[in-house]
Design a protein around this motif. Structure first.
Motif, PDB file in Angstrom:
ATOM      1  N   HIS A  44       0.834  -1.203   0.000  1.00 27.16           N
ATOM      2  CA  HIS A  44       0.000   0.000   0.000  1.00 27.16           C
ATOM      3  C   HIS A  44       0.874   1.260   0.000  1.00 27.16           C
ATOM      4  O   HIS A  44       0.588   2.226  -0.722  1.00 27.16           O
ATOM      5  CB  HIS A  44      -0.931  -0.015   1.209  1.00 27.16           C
ATOM      6  N   ALA A  45       1.948   1.248   0.784  1.00 30.65           N
ATOM      7  CA  ALA A  45       2.839   2.415   0.858  1.00 30.65           C
ATOM      8  C   ALA A  45       3.543   2.655  -0.473  1.00 30.65           C
ATOM      9  O   ALA A  45       3.585   3.783  -0.972  1.00 30.65           O
ATOM     10  CB  ALA A  45       3.867   2.207   1.972  1.00 30.65           C
ATOM     11  N   VAL A  46       4.096   1.599  -1.067  1.00 32.94           N
ATOM     12  CA  VAL A  46       4.833   1.743  -2.326  1.00 32.94           C
ATOM     13  C   VAL A  46       3.895   2.179  -3.443  1.00 32.94           C
ATOM     14  O   VAL A  46       4.197   3.094  -4.218  1.00 32.94           O
ATOM     15  CB  VAL A  46       5.563   0.438  -2.690  1.00 32.94           C
ATOM     16  N   TRP A  47       2.749   1.528  -3.542  1.00 31.29           N
ATOM     17  CA  TRP A  47       1.790   1.855  -4.597  1.00 31.29           C
ATOM     18  C   TRP A  47       1.318   3.300  -4.464  1.00 31.29           C
ATOM     19  O   TRP A  47       1.192   4.026  -5.443  1.00 31.29           O
ATOM     20  CB  TRP A  47       0.626   0.891  -4.554  1.00 31.29           C
ATOM     21  N   SER A  48       1.086   3.745  -3.227  1.00 30.31           N
ATOM     22  CA  SER A  48       0.665   5.129  -2.998  1.00 30.31           C
ATOM     23  C   SER A  48       1.762   6.100  -3.417  1.00 30.31           C
ATOM     24  O   SER A  48       1.483   7.126  -4.047  1.00 30.31           O
ATOM     25  CB  SER A  48       0.311   5.339  -1.520  1.00 30.31           C
ATOM     26  N   ALA A  49       3.016   5.781  -3.081  1.00 32.24           N
ATOM     27  CA  ALA A  49       4.137   6.640  -3.476  1.00 32.24           C
ATOM     28  C   ALA A  49       4.234   6.730  -4.996  1.00 32.24           C
ATOM     29  O   ALA A  49       4.472   7.806  -5.549  1.00 32.24           O
ATOM     30  CB  ALA A  49       5.441   6.103  -2.895  1.00 32.24           C
ATOM     31  N   LEU A  50       4.030   5.609  -5.680  1.00 33.97           N
ATOM     32  CA  LEU A  50       4.115   5.614  -7.138  1.00 33.97           C
ATOM     33  C   LEU A  50       2.962   6.377  -7.773  1.00 33.97           C
ATOM     34  O   LEU A  50       3.120   6.973  -8.839  1.00 33.97           O
ATOM     35  CB  LEU A  50       4.173   4.184  -7.675  1.00 33.97           C
ATOM     36  N   THR A  53       3.861   9.900  -8.259  1.00 31.89           N
ATOM     37  CA  THR A  53       5.080  10.031  -9.060  1.00 31.89           C
ATOM     38  C   THR A  53       4.722   9.864 -10.532  1.00 31.89           C
ATOM     39  O   THR A  53       3.792   9.140 -10.862  1.00 31.89           O
ATOM     40  CB  THR A  53       6.096   8.928  -8.656  1.00 31.89           C
ATOM     41  N   ASP A  54       5.460  10.495 -11.402  1.00 36.23           N
ATOM     42  CA  ASP A  54       5.283  10.320 -12.846  1.00 36.23           C
ATOM     43  C   ASP A  54       5.915   8.978 -13.232  1.00 36.23           C
ATOM     44  O   ASP A  54       7.100   8.911 -13.553  1.00 36.23           O
ATOM     45  CB  ASP A  54       5.942  11.474 -13.597  1.00 36.23           C
ATOM     46  N   ILE A  55       5.128   7.903 -13.188  1.00 35.81           N
ATOM     47  CA  ILE A  55       5.694   6.571 -13.421  1.00 35.81           C
ATOM     48  C   ILE A  55       6.020   6.311 -14.890  1.00 35.81           C
ATOM     49  O   ILE A  55       6.635   5.306 -15.210  1.00 35.81           O
ATOM     50  CB  ILE A  55       4.786   5.446 -12.861  1.00 35.81           C
ATOM     51  N   ARG A  57       8.060   8.313 -16.410  1.00 37.87           N
ATOM     52  CA  ARG A  57       9.470   8.715 -16.444  1.00 37.87           C
ATOM     53  C   ARG A  57      10.309   8.038 -15.374  1.00 37.87           C
ATOM     54  O   ARG A  57      11.464   7.735 -15.591  1.00 37.87           O
ATOM     55  CB  ARG A  57       9.590  10.231 -16.232  1.00 37.87           C
ATOM     56  N   PHE A  58       9.757   7.842 -14.187  1.00 42.27           N
ATOM     57  CA  PHE A  58      10.534   7.379 -13.042  1.00 42.27           C
ATOM     58  C   PHE A  58      10.152   5.961 -12.644  1.00 42.27           C
ATOM     59  O   PHE A  58       8.971   5.640 -12.537  1.00 42.27           O
ATOM     60  CB  PHE A  58      10.313   8.314 -11.853  1.00 42.27           C
ATOM     61  N   GLN A  59      11.171   5.154 -12.401  1.00 41.61           N
ATOM     62  CA  GLN A  59      10.970   3.781 -11.939  1.00 41.61           C
ATOM     63  C   GLN A  59      11.530   3.659 -10.523  1.00 41.61           C
ATOM     64  O   GLN A  59      12.608   4.184 -10.236  1.00 41.61           O
ATOM     65  CB  GLN A  59      11.686   2.791 -12.866  1.00 41.61           C
ATOM     66  N   PRO A  60      10.823   2.968  -9.624  1.00 41.41           N
ATOM     67  CA  PRO A  60      11.332   2.839  -8.247  1.00 41.41           C
ATOM     68  C   PRO A  60      12.641   2.046  -8.237  1.00 41.41           C
ATOM     69  O   PRO A  60      12.809   1.092  -8.992  1.00 41.41           O
ATOM     70  CB  PRO A  60      10.215   2.085  -7.530  1.00 41.41           C
ATOM     71  N   HIS A  61      13.570   2.481  -7.392  1.00 45.64           N
ATOM     72  CA  HIS A  61      14.838   1.758  -7.304  1.00 45.64           C
ATOM     73  C   HIS A  61      15.328   1.570  -5.872  1.00 45.64           C
ATOM     74  O   HIS A  61      16.240   0.799  -5.635  1.00 45.64           O
ATOM     75  CB  HIS A  61      15.925   2.459  -8.142  1.00 45.64           C
ATOM     76  N   VAL A  91      13.344  11.231  -7.845  1.00 47.27           N
ATOM     77  CA  VAL A  91      12.257  11.733  -7.008  1.00 47.27           C
ATOM     78  C   VAL A  91      12.245  10.907  -5.730  1.00 47.27           C
ATOM     79  O   VAL A  91      12.608   9.724  -5.731  1.00 47.27           O
ATOM     80  CB  VAL A  91      10.868  11.683  -7.701  1.00 47.27           C
ATOM     81  N   LEU A  92      11.863  11.533  -4.645  1.00 55.89           N
ATOM     82  CA  LEU A  92      11.811  10.857  -3.359  1.00 55.89           C
ATOM     83  C   LEU A  92      10.461  11.129  -2.724  1.00 55.89           C
ATOM     84  O   LEU A  92      10.020  12.280  -2.641  1.00 55.89           O
ATOM     85  CB  LEU A  92      12.937  11.349  -2.443  1.00 55.89           C
TER      86      LEU A  92
END
Length: 142
Positions: A44-50, A53-55, A57-61, A91-92
């Motif tokens: 839930h936290a990761v999905w909410s953060a994404l 975010t402009d997914i 352009r940006f991929q979680p790492h 982005v953070l």
């Protein structure tokens, strides 16, 4: 008939409540345990953060998370996302997950733009001389 994994994912999908606040999507499920599986809270936290975010352009790492309290399966998860940094390449997002006003997890999710080339510089291995073989111990080690 819907694919079982798609149904399960739809249960995890956050819904934007307002601004960068996200709540669990319906239908919720209760497996009868007194506390919620941590992976569900983390998802839930990761999905909410994404979602904040402009997914395209940006991929979680990178992900850092701390569970600070037990989550209950009978209460709705609410994630509040703070946009800590919006740069050209990174982005953070800082995420606080709570239930009924009680904090259960804090996390940071960092995302980076896709770039061509190696992920890190490749260094040459340094040359190391082989061990000397002409040394013999005068006394054996005990």
């Amino acid at each position: 008939m819907a694919d079982a994994s798609a149904v399960h994912l739809s249960r995890l999908a956050p819904v934007r409540a307002e601004g960068d606040v996200f709540v669990e999507g319906a239908p919720r499920f209760d497996d009868g345990l007194p506390s919620m599986y941590g992976g569900r809270v983390l998802a839930h936290a990761v999905w909410s953060a994404l979602m904040a975010t402009d997914i395209e352009r940006f991929q979680p790492h990178a992900l850092h998370a701390h569970f600070v309290g037990a989550a209950r399966p009978d209460q709705v998860l609410e994630a509040t996302v703070s946009r800590s940094r919006d740069g050209r390449a990174f982005v953070l997002r800082a995420v606080s997950v709570a239930q009924a006003g009680r904090l259960v997890m804090v996390a940071t999710v960092s995302s980076h733009v896709d770039e061509s080339g190696d992920s890190w510089p490749v260094a040459e291995e340094p040359w190391v001389p082989p061990p000397a073989t002409d040394h013999v111990l005068a006394t054996p080690l005990a």
